[in-house]
Scaffold this motif. Structure first.
Motif, PDB file in Angstrom:
ATOM      1  N   ASN A  71       0.831  -1.203   0.000  1.00 20.23           N
ATOM      2  CA  ASN A  71       0.000   0.000   0.000  1.00 20.23           C
ATOM      3  C   ASN A  71       0.871   1.260   0.000  1.00 20.23           C
ATOM      4  N   PHE A  72       1.992   1.183   0.713  1.00 23.06           N
ATOM      5  CA  PHE A  72       2.912   2.322   0.731  1.00 23.06           C
ATOM      6  C   PHE A  72       3.522   2.537  -0.646  1.00 23.06           C
ATOM      7  N   ILE A  73       3.915   1.469  -1.325  1.00 18.63           N
ATOM      8  CA  ILE A  73       4.464   1.587  -2.676  1.00 18.63           C
ATOM      9  C   ILE A  73       3.421   2.217  -3.608  1.00 18.63           C
ATOM     10  N   THR A  74       2.176   1.789  -3.464  1.00 15.17           N
ATOM     11  CA  THR A  74       1.098   2.360  -4.267  1.00 15.17           C
ATOM     12  C   THR A  74       0.927   3.848  -3.975  1.00 15.17           C
ATOM     13  N   ALA A  75       1.016   4.230  -2.705  1.00 13.13           N
ATOM     14  CA  ALA A  75       0.888   5.652  -2.338  1.00 13.13           C
ATOM     15  C   ALA A  75       2.037   6.475  -2.905  1.00 13.13           C
ATOM     16  N   VAL A  76       3.246   5.910  -2.922  1.00 10.64           N
ATOM     17  CA  VAL A  76       4.396   6.622  -3.489  1.00 10.64           C
ATOM     18  C   VAL A  76       4.204   6.813  -4.992  1.00 10.64           C
ATOM     19  N   ILE A  77       3.747   5.775  -5.675  1.00  9.12           N
ATOM     20  CA  ILE A  77       3.476   5.896  -7.114  1.00  9.12           C
ATOM     21  C   ILE A  77       2.382   6.934  -7.348  1.00  9.12           C
ATOM     22  N   ASN A  78       1.355   6.899  -6.516  1.00  7.02           N
ATOM     23  CA  ASN A  78       0.258   7.861  -6.609  1.00  7.02           C
ATOM     24  C   ASN A  78       0.781   9.287  -6.462  1.00  7.02           C
ATOM     25  N   PHE A  79       1.631   9.516  -5.457  1.00  5.69           N
ATOM     26  CA  PHE A  79       2.203  10.841  -5.235  1.00  5.69           C
ATOM     27  C   PHE A  79       3.058  11.277  -6.418  1.00  5.69           C
ATOM     28  N   ALA A  80       3.906  10.374  -6.919  1.00 12.40           N
ATOM     29  CA  ALA A  80       4.789  10.725  -8.034  1.00 12.40           C
ATOM     30  C   ALA A  80       3.976  11.099  -9.274  1.00 12.40           C
ATOM     31  N   LEU A  81       2.936  10.337  -9.552  1.00 20.69           N
ATOM     32  CA  LEU A  81       2.093  10.667 -10.702  1.00 20.69           C
ATOM     33  C   LEU A  81       1.361  11.984 -10.495  1.00 20.69           C
ATOM     34  N   MET A  82       0.847  12.207  -9.300  1.00 21.73           N
ATOM     35  CA  MET A  82       0.138  13.452  -9.006  1.00 21.73           C
ATOM     36  C   MET A  82       1.086  14.642  -9.170  1.00 21.73           C
ATOM     37  N   ALA A  83       2.296  14.537  -8.647  1.00 22.87           N
ATOM     38  CA  ALA A  83       3.263  15.624  -8.762  1.00 22.87           C
ATOM     39  C   ALA A  83       3.635  15.861 -10.222  1.00 22.87           C
ATOM     40  N   PHE A  84       3.798  14.787 -10.997  1.00 20.56           N
ATOM     41  CA  PHE A  84       4.147  14.914 -12.409  1.00 20.56           C
ATOM     42  C   PHE A  84       3.015  15.574 -13.192  1.00 20.56           C
ATOM     43  N   ILE A  85       1.781  15.180 -12.926  1.00 14.92           N
ATOM     44  CA  ILE A  85       0.637  15.759 -13.635  1.00 14.92           C
ATOM     45  C   ILE A  85       0.463  17.230 -13.264  1.00 14.92           C
ATOM     46  N   VAL A  86       0.621  17.562 -11.992  1.00 19.14           N
ATOM     47  CA  VAL A  86       0.527  18.972 -11.580  1.00 19.14           C
ATOM     48  C   VAL A  86       1.644  19.782 -12.231  1.00 19.14           C
ATOM     49  N   PHE A  87       2.854  19.213 -12.302  1.00 13.31           N
ATOM     50  CA  PHE A  87       3.962  19.882 -12.972  1.00 13.31           C
ATOM     51  C   PHE A  87       3.624  20.159 -14.434  1.00 13.31           C
ATOM     52  N   LEU A  88       3.077  19.160 -15.127  1.00 12.67           N
ATOM     53  CA  LEU A  88       2.712  19.353 -16.531  1.00 12.67           C
ATOM     54  C   LEU A  88       1.616  20.404 -16.687  1.00 12.67           C
ATOM     55  N   LEU A  89       0.638  20.401 -15.784  1.00  8.37           N
ATOM     56  CA  LEU A  89      -0.429  21.403 -15.850  1.00  8.37           C
ATOM     57  C   LEU A  89       0.115  22.808 -15.645  1.00  8.37           C
ATOM     58  N   ILE A  90       0.937  22.993 -14.624  1.00 11.13           N
ATOM     59  CA  ILE A  90       1.496  24.311 -14.341  1.00 11.13           C
ATOM     60  C   ILE A  90       2.396  24.764 -15.486  1.00 11.13           C
ATOM     61  N   LYS A  91       3.185  23.846 -16.013  1.00  8.92           N
ATOM     62  CA  LYS A  91       4.075  24.180 -17.128  1.00  8.92           C
ATOM     63  C   LYS A  91       3.267  24.608 -18.350  1.00  8.92           C
ATOM     64  N   SER A  92       2.189  23.899 -18.655  1.00  8.70           N
ATOM     65  CA  SER A  92       1.378  24.264 -19.823  1.00  8.70           C
ATOM     66  C   SER A  92       0.632  25.585 -19.586  1.00  8.70           C
ATOM     67  N   ILE A  93       0.155  25.818 -18.368  1.00  4.46           N
ATOM     68  CA  ILE A  93      -0.523  27.084 -18.064  1.00  4.46           C
ATOM     69  C   ILE A  93       0.457  28.245 -18.177  1.00  4.46           C
ATOM     70  N   ASN A  94       1.665  28.088 -17.651  1.00  4.18           N
ATOM     71  CA  ASN A  94       2.668  29.146 -17.752  1.00  4.18           C
ATOM     72  C   ASN A  94       3.058  29.403 -19.201  1.00  4.18           C
ATOM     73  N   THR A  95       3.200  28.348 -19.993  1.00  7.20           N
ATOM     74  CA  THR A  95       3.539  28.507 -21.405  1.00  7.20           C
ATOM     75  C   THR A  95       2.430  29.240 -22.135  1.00  7.20           C
ATOM     76  N   ALA A  96       1.173  28.856 -21.858  1.00  4.95           N
ATOM     77  CA  ALA A  96       0.042  29.509 -22.517  1.00  4.95           C
ATOM     78  C   ALA A  96      -0.065  30.970 -22.106  1.00  4.95           C
ATOM     79  N   SER A  97       0.113  31.263 -20.826  1.00  9.24           N
ATOM     80  CA  SER A  97      -0.010  32.653 -20.379  1.00  9.24           C
ATOM     81  C   SER A  97       1.124  33.509 -20.925  1.00  9.24           C
ATOM     82  N   ASN A  98       2.320  32.944 -21.048  1.00  3.41           N
ATOM     83  CA  ASN A  98       3.431  33.704 -21.627  1.00  3.41           C
ATOM     84  C   ASN A  98       3.215  33.960 -23.112  1.00  3.41           C
TER      85      ASN A  98
END
Length: 141
Positions: A71-98
């Motif tokens: 369950n801990f391994i699953t939570a770590v994978i969950n966190f890594a994916l969530m952080a990666f998706i948020v990073f991609l969202l913020i990066k695309s929003i910043n690119t679009a706004s610029n």
């Protein structure tokens, strides 16, 4: 006490707080989507390589003490994916706004004195440092 509630009302009605509240609500809903992605799709696929689903991994120390490290391994994978998706969202929003921002060219407000090379205002007729008369002022206007 009345002043306290007035300050709280003013604080809570500001746009930043409302934006943050909406972000938290959407983030909670988004978390459930990513959790489902990890638990229902990615973890079983990764389980193909490990022979079983990560959620089933556990270590029994004693009969009444079980560590569910899967369950801990699953939570770590969950966190890594969530952080990666948020990073991609913020990066695309910043690119679009610029891309939509108008790039303003900064107009110079100063020039160099031809005699002492000091910075002086653009519309100066005499240098404030060496007191030389500037002849090219009429040409620049």
């Amino acid at each position: 006490m009345k002043k306290f509630f007035e300050e709280f009302k003013k604080f809570i009605s500001r746009g930043n707080v409302m934006d943050m509240a909406v972000g938290i609500i959407i983030g909670g809903a988004f978390t459930s989507i990513v959790t489902s992605l990890v638990n229902d799709i990615i973890t079983p696929l990764l389980g193909l390589f490990g022979g079983m689903n990560f959620n089933q991994y556990s270590w029994t120390i004693r009969e009444d003490v079980v560590l569910y490290y899967g369950n801990f391994i699953t939570a770590v994978i969950n966190f890594a994916l969530m952080a990666f998706i948020v990073f991609l969202l913020i990066k695309s929003i910043n690119t679009a706004s610029n891309a939509f921002k108008k790039k303003e060219e900064a107009k110079p407000t100063t020039k160099k004195c031809p005699y002492c090379k000091s910075e002086i205002p653009l519309d100066a007729t005499r240098c404030g440092h060496c007191t030389s008369m500037l002849e090219d002022t009429a040409e620049e206007k």
